[in-house]
Design a protein around this motif. Structure first.
Motif, PDB file in Angstrom:
ATOM      1  N   GLY A   1       0.802  -1.207   0.000  1.00  0.00           N
ATOM      2  CA  GLY A   1       0.000   0.000   0.000  1.00  0.00           C
ATOM      3  C   GLY A   1       0.836   1.259   0.000  1.00  0.00           C
ATOM      4  N   ARG A   2       2.151   1.125   0.308  1.00  0.00           N
ATOM      5  CA  ARG A   2       3.031   2.300   0.306  1.00  0.00           C
ATOM      6  C   ARG A   2       3.737   2.467  -1.030  1.00  0.00           C
ATOM      7  NH1 ARG A   2       0.718   5.138   2.711  1.00  0.00           N
ATOM      8  NH2 ARG A   2      -0.887   3.534   2.615  1.00  0.00           N
ATOM      9  N   TYR A   3       3.386   1.669  -1.994  1.00  0.00           N
ATOM     10  CA  TYR A   3       3.972   1.741  -3.336  1.00  0.00           C
ATOM     11  C   TYR A   3       2.960   1.200  -4.333  1.00  0.00           C
ATOM     12  CZ  TYR A   3       4.716  -3.246  -2.575  1.00  0.00           C
ATOM     13  OH  TYR A   3       4.527  -4.583  -2.322  1.00  0.00           O
ATOM     14  N   LEU A   4       3.221   1.488  -5.586  1.00  0.00           N
ATOM     15  CA  LEU A   4       2.370   1.010  -6.679  1.00  0.00           C
ATOM     16  C   LEU A   4       3.207   0.125  -7.590  1.00  0.00           C
ATOM     17  CD1 LEU A   4      -0.321   1.144  -8.313  1.00  0.00           C
ATOM     18  CD2 LEU A   4       0.674   3.103  -9.535  1.00  0.00           C
ATOM     19  N   ALA A   5       2.776  -1.103  -7.819  1.00  0.00           N
ATOM     20  CA  ALA A   5       3.479  -2.042  -8.693  1.00  0.00           C
ATOM     21  C   ALA A   5       2.765  -2.101 -10.036  1.00  0.00           C
ATOM     22  CB  ALA A   5       3.534  -3.423  -8.062  1.00  0.00           C
TER      23      ALA A   5
ATOM     24  N   ILE B   1       6.800   5.067  -5.988  1.00  0.00           N
ATOM     25  CA  ILE B   1       6.749   5.425  -4.563  1.00  0.00           C
ATOM     26  C   ILE B   1       6.602   6.940  -4.471  1.00  0.00           C
ATOM     27  CG2 ILE B   1       7.964   5.283  -2.363  1.00  0.00           C
ATOM     28  CD1 ILE B   1       9.647   3.018  -3.598  1.00  0.00           C
ATOM     29  N   LYS B   2       5.686   7.399  -3.639  1.00  0.00           N
ATOM     30  CA  LYS B   2       5.467   8.831  -3.494  1.00  0.00           C
ATOM     31  C   LYS B   2       6.691   9.514  -2.902  1.00  0.00           C
ATOM     32  CE  LYS B   2       0.432   8.965  -3.076  1.00  0.00           C
ATOM     33  NZ  LYS B   2      -0.712   9.388  -2.221  1.00  0.00           N
ATOM     34  N   ARG B   3       7.053  10.606  -3.500  1.00  0.00           N
ATOM     35  CA  ARG B   3       8.208  11.361  -3.021  1.00  0.00           C
ATOM     36  C   ARG B   3       7.950  11.960  -1.637  1.00  0.00           C
ATOM     37  NH1 ARG B   3      12.050  13.123  -7.022  1.00  0.00           N
ATOM     38  NH2 ARG B   3      11.536  12.309  -9.096  1.00  0.00           N
ATOM     39  N   ASP B   4       6.747  12.496  -1.436  1.00  0.00           N
ATOM     40  CA  ASP B   4       6.468  13.144  -0.148  1.00  0.00           C
ATOM     41  C   ASP B   4       6.384  12.146   0.998  1.00  0.00           C
ATOM     42  OD1 ASP B   4       4.124  11.889  -0.786  1.00  0.00           O
ATOM     43  OD2 ASP B   4       2.881  13.704  -0.794  1.00  0.00           O
ATOM     44  N   ARG B   5       6.354  10.854   0.655  1.00  0.00           N
ATOM     45  CA  ARG B   5       6.349   9.826   1.707  1.00  0.00           C
ATOM     46  C   ARG B   5       7.777   9.388   2.038  1.00  0.00           C
ATOM     47  NH1 ARG B   5       5.792   7.896   5.734  1.00  0.00           N
ATOM     48  NH2 ARG B   5       4.468   6.214   6.486  1.00  0.00           N
ATOM     49  N   LEU B   6       8.642   9.398   1.041  1.00  0.00           N
ATOM     50  CA  LEU B   6       9.997   8.883   1.230  1.00  0.00           C
ATOM     51  C   LEU B   6      11.000   9.981   1.582  1.00  0.00           C
ATOM     52  CD1 LEU B   6      11.290   6.071   1.066  1.00  0.00           C
ATOM     53  CD2 LEU B   6      11.913   6.560  -1.296  1.00  0.00           C
ATOM     54  N   ASP B   7      10.808  11.196   1.048  1.00  0.00           N
ATOM     55  CA  ASP B   7      11.794  12.265   1.238  1.00  0.00           C
ATOM     56  C   ASP B   7      11.989  12.650   2.707  1.00  0.00           C
ATOM     57  OD1 ASP B   7      12.422  12.358  -1.401  1.00  0.00           O
ATOM     58  OD2 ASP B   7      11.167  14.087  -1.885  1.00  0.00           O
ATOM     59  N   PRO B   8      10.925  12.803   3.518  1.00  0.00           N
ATOM     60  CA  PRO B   8      11.153  13.169   4.926  1.00  0.00           C
ATOM     61  C   PRO B   8      11.976  12.128   5.682  1.00  0.00           C
ATOM     62  CG  PRO B   8       8.858  13.544   4.328  1.00  0.00           C
ATOM     63  CD  PRO B   8       9.482  12.795   3.188  1.00  0.00           C
TER      64      PRO B   8
END
Length: 342
Positions: free
Chosen positions: A84-88, A139-146
């Motif tokens: 759910g934290r990524y799209l395949a 993967i969403k950038r705003d989820r991984l960048d912080p």
């Protein structure tokens, strides 16, 4: 275009080389492991060390690095993205080069999903020779960048990103990680170092083979030179042995002839003994044909049987007719005979 091809080849070659060895994440021991689980709205931190296991839930994304630094001195960690934290997304039934797959993923993301490529990181799974097909993960950038920024502030190094799937954990390729965020540039250095070591090993192996070849070539030349010299010496020795054998054979013939030869004194003694007192010798000569002598005798014809009766003389014959000289009592004769021992 050429740069993309070279980059794809480099990524493929590094992947083939690294596939021969265990992955780093697989080598992390249970006593030295920090895992950041990226959940729906926060992160869970799993710490395993010699003091035991520690699990923390609900850590804010921008506090992950500080929290890990408070728990351990370990400066490395890995990220695990839950489902759910990524799209395949599936791209192709074939394995595609990175640049081609990345371009296709950007097109697919823009056309067939509600997400923009500027808001998403795109990654690909680490593959090996058995992997079939190509899929990408967004993967969403705003989820991984912080999270990555928090790790940077705490001077922590993210080693890997794994995705939770039904079949297990899937690791993103080193090329994908380096392309996604600067925090993974160290993976490029590791890959480059590994490739440099492999190239150095190949160069050293090649240099060793070249050195061995030239050593073998020089040894072969020296051996050929020594063999030619030995052959020349052997031919000279053979020639000397042949000459020696000829000399020995000649000496044997001379010795045989000498043994068969009759001394002059013996011939003279035998003639003196055989010839009657009525015969005189006026001339005596030796030749290859035997003995020739001339003289006078009262009865020259009787000399032939006398000479043939001797074991020392054979084939006595008159060389010229017997003549009687006027005013002389005897007859002139010349006799030739062969001399030899029976």
């Amino acid at each position: 275009m050429a740069a993309s091809i070279i980059s794809d080849f480099w990524a493929w070659w590094i992947g083939e080389l690294t596939s021969l060895f265990p992955r780093h994440s697989a080598m992390v021991t249970r006593d030295d492991r920090v895992v950041v689980q990226v959940a729906q709205r926060s992160c869970n931190i799993e710490l395993r060390d010699r003091n035991g296991d520690h699990f923390t839930e609900g850590v804010a994304d921008d506090r992950v690095g500080e929290h890990i630094a408070e728990l351990t001195n370990n400066r490395r960690c890995e990220l695990v993205l839950r489902e759910g934290r990524y799209l395949a997304r599936f791209l192709s039934a074939n394995r595609l080069p990175f640049s081609r797959a990345y371009e296709m993923a950007l097109i697919d993301l823009s056309e067939d999903t509600p997400f923009s490529s500027s808001d998403m990181y795109i990654g690909f799974a680490a593959t090996d020779a058995k992997t079939a097909g190509t899929e990408y993960f967004a993967i969403k950038r705003d989820r991984l960048d912080p999270i990555l920024e928090s790790l940077r502030r705490a001077k922590l190094t993210p080693t890997d990103i794994r995705l939770e799937r039904a079949a297990g954990l899937t690791s993103l390729s080193a090329k994908s990680l380096v392309n996604m965020h600067p925090a993974f540039r160290h993976r490029n250095r590791v890959a480059f170092g590994f490739a440099a070591a492999a190239v150095m090993l190949l160069l050293l192996s090649f240099a060793t083979l070249v050195h061995a070849y030239y050593r073998f070539h020089d040894a072969s030349q020296q051996l050929a030179s020594e063999i030619a010299q030995k052959q020349k010496s052997a031919l000279e020795v053979r020639r000397q042995l042949d000459n020696q054998a000829k000399d020995v054979a000649a000496l044997a013939i001379v010795d045989k002839q000498k043994a068969q030869a009759v001394p002059v004194v013996l011939i003279w003694e035998e003639l003196t003994r055989l010839l009657p007192d009525t015969a005189w010798i006026t001339d005596l000569s030796f030749g290859r044909d035997g003995l020739t002598f001339s003289g006078s005798s009262v009865a020259a014809a009787s000399l032939i049987p006398i000479l043939d009766a001797s074991p020392l003389f054979q084939d006595a014959t008159f060389v010229s007719p017997v003549v009687r000289m006027p005013g002389e009592k005897g007859e002139r004769f010349a006799i030739r005979l062969k001399v030899g021992r029976e």
